[in-house]
Design a protein around this motif. Structure first.
Motif, mmCIF file in Angstrom:
data_model
loop_
_atom_site.group_PDB
_atom_site.id
_atom_site.type_symbol
_atom_site.label_atom_id
_atom_site.label_comp_id
_atom_site.label_asym_id
_atom_site.label_seq_id
_atom_site.Cartn_x
_atom_site.Cartn_y
_atom_site.Cartn_z
ATOM 1 N N HIS A 192 -6.466 -11.674 -4.469
ATOM 2 C CA HIS A 192 -5.513 -11.724 -5.353
ATOM 3 C C HIS A 192 -4.668 -11.868 -5.289
ATOM 4 C CE1 HIS A 192 -3.956 -12.239 -9.522
ATOM 5 N NE2 HIS A 192 -3.140 -11.193 -9.106
ATOM 6 N N PRO A 193 -3.471 -13.052 -4.889
ATOM 7 C CA PRO A 193 -1.908 -12.933 -4.738
ATOM 8 C C PRO A 193 -0.964 -12.558 -5.623
ATOM 9 C CG PRO A 193 -3.100 -15.409 -5.099
ATOM 10 C CD PRO A 193 -3.916 -14.376 -5.386
ATOM 11 N N GLY A 194 -1.692 -12.130 -6.500
ATOM 12 C CA GLY A 194 -0.438 -12.442 -7.806
ATOM 13 C C GLY A 194 0.044 -13.485 -7.716
ATOM 14 N N THR A 195 0.935 -13.468 -9.108
ATOM 15 C CA THR A 195 1.413 -14.518 -9.542
ATOM 16 C C THR A 195 2.923 -15.416 -8.732
ATOM 17 O OG1 THR A 195 0.710 -13.723 -12.688
ATOM 18 C CG2 THR A 195 2.179 -15.852 -12.083
ATOM 19 N N ARG A 224 2.607 -11.791 3.302
ATOM 20 C CA ARG A 224 3.776 -10.531 3.923
ATOM 21 C C ARG A 224 2.363 -9.694 3.228
ATOM 22 N NH1 ARG A 224 4.891 -5.832 3.426
ATOM 23 N NH2 ARG A 224 5.597 -6.544 1.103
ATOM 24 N N ARG A 225 2.158 -9.341 2.001
ATOM 25 C CA ARG A 225 1.557 -8.994 1.126
ATOM 26 C C ARG A 225 0.352 -8.993 2.236
ATOM 27 N NH1 ARG A 225 3.677 -7.468 -4.182
ATOM 28 N NH2 ARG A 225 5.770 -6.821 -3.840
ATOM 29 N N LEU A 226 -0.224 -9.751 1.324
ATOM 30 C CA LEU A 226 -2.189 -10.548 1.642
ATOM 31 C C LEU A 226 -2.201 -10.088 2.882
ATOM 32 C CD1 LEU A 226 -2.103 -14.091 -0.225
ATOM 33 C CD2 LEU A 226 -3.040 -11.596 -1.145
ATOM 34 N N LEU A 227 -1.472 -10.227 4.459
ATOM 35 C CA LEU A 227 -1.808 -10.201 5.921
ATOM 36 C C LEU A 227 -1.576 -8.776 5.700
ATOM 37 C CD1 LEU A 227 0.243 -12.902 7.179
ATOM 38 C CD2 LEU A 227 -1.830 -12.804 6.749
ATOM 39 N N SER A 228 -0.969 -8.302 5.284
ATOM 40 C CA SER A 228 -0.687 -6.236 5.206
ATOM 41 C C SER A 228 -2.542 -5.928 4.845
ATOM 42 C CB SER A 228 0.060 -5.434 4.095
ATOM 43 O OG SER A 228 0.336 -5.100 4.762
ATOM 44 N N VAL A 229 -2.803 -6.575 3.867
ATOM 45 C CA VAL A 229 -4.367 -6.053 3.450
ATOM 46 C C VAL A 229 -4.762 -6.069 3.886
ATOM 47 C CG1 VAL A 229 -5.942 -6.151 0.997
ATOM 48 C CG2 VAL A 229 -3.864 -6.226 0.835
ATOM 49 N N LEU A 230 -5.176 -7.362 4.690
ATOM 50 C CA LEU A 230 -6.075 -7.483 5.727
ATOM 51 C C LEU A 230 -6.245 -6.760 6.711
ATOM 52 C CD1 LEU A 230 -5.923 -11.654 5.139
ATOM 53 C CD2 LEU A 230 -7.418 -10.252 4.059
#
Length: 221
Positions: A168-171, A194-200
């Motif tokens: 879920h990328p956020g809005t 940036r946030r999604l890649l950090s999670v992955l």
């Protein structure tokens, strides 16, 4: 991530993900409807484009989706559900990605860590649905999550170090959300990427087949 495939790379989040990966030195192969004719409404085009991709990737990111058909919006009530609208949303958000995931067994390496991430949406969570509405979009993302879960189970049998995730990328401030005003601020595409890649980067093979938001919190199915 040394070599990545970004599907839906002409969209706001997809383009930001591709740019962020390139910024970290990755070789990025971009696919989109605009550039490559990858139309999730057309199974033939999906097969043609995906069959033309060669080699393996240590990261595959699927950043496709539609909120509603052009000129329409999400349903506010069940009485507004129409068969043709729901079928198109399901085709783009669930069936099309499933046809893409058919190719993952050959595009991900069998040895070494790899990542397959598919953009979903929190509104696809059945357990988190407290408002109703948006029936076609919610149902399509719930279906997508099930497809991702099934793909994770299958890939784990042959690709033991693969990490498969719904995200879920956020809005995010893109044309996709232009008509939607959330109760909180929208994320810029670069920040969402940036946030999604950090999670992955933090996920392990033991966490494969699960649903995460852009802050690394698990989302209920």
């Amino acid at each position: 991530m040394d070599r990545a495939l970004v599907i839906g790379a002409s969209g706001g989040i997809g383009a930001a993900l591709a740019a962020a990966l390139e910024g970290h030195g990755a070789e990025v192969v971009r696919l989109s409807r605009a550039r490559d004719g990858l139309d999730l409404r057309d199974p033939g085009s999906v097969e043609r484009v995906m069959a033309g991709i060669e080699g393996t990737f240590d990261a595959v990111l699927v950043a496709t989706g539609v909120l509603a058909p052009e000129g329409r919006g999400p349903e506010k009530a069940m009485v507004a559900v129409e068969a043709a609208t729901m079928a198109e949303v399901m085709q783009v958000n669930a069936i099309g990605p499933a046809l893409i995931l058919r190719h993952m067994a050959r595009l991900l390496p069998r040895k070494g860590r790899s990542v397959l991430a598919v953009l979903s949406a929190r509104v696809g969570s059945i357990g988190d649905n407290r408002l109703g509405g948006w029936h076609s979009y919610r149902a399509s993302k719930a279906a997508l999550n099930q497809i991702v879960r099934g793909a994770a189970i299958e890939l784990a049998r042959t690709h033991r170090e693969a990490v498969v995730a719904s995200l879920h990328p956020g809005t995010v401030a893109t044309p996709f959300t232009a008509a939607y005003t959330p109760a909180h601020d929208k994320l810029e595409p670069g920040e969402a990427a940036r946030r999604l890649l950090s999670v992955l980067e933090r996920l392990t093979p033991e966490e494969t087949g699960r649903f995460w938001d852009h802050e690394g919190r698990e989302v209920p199915w």
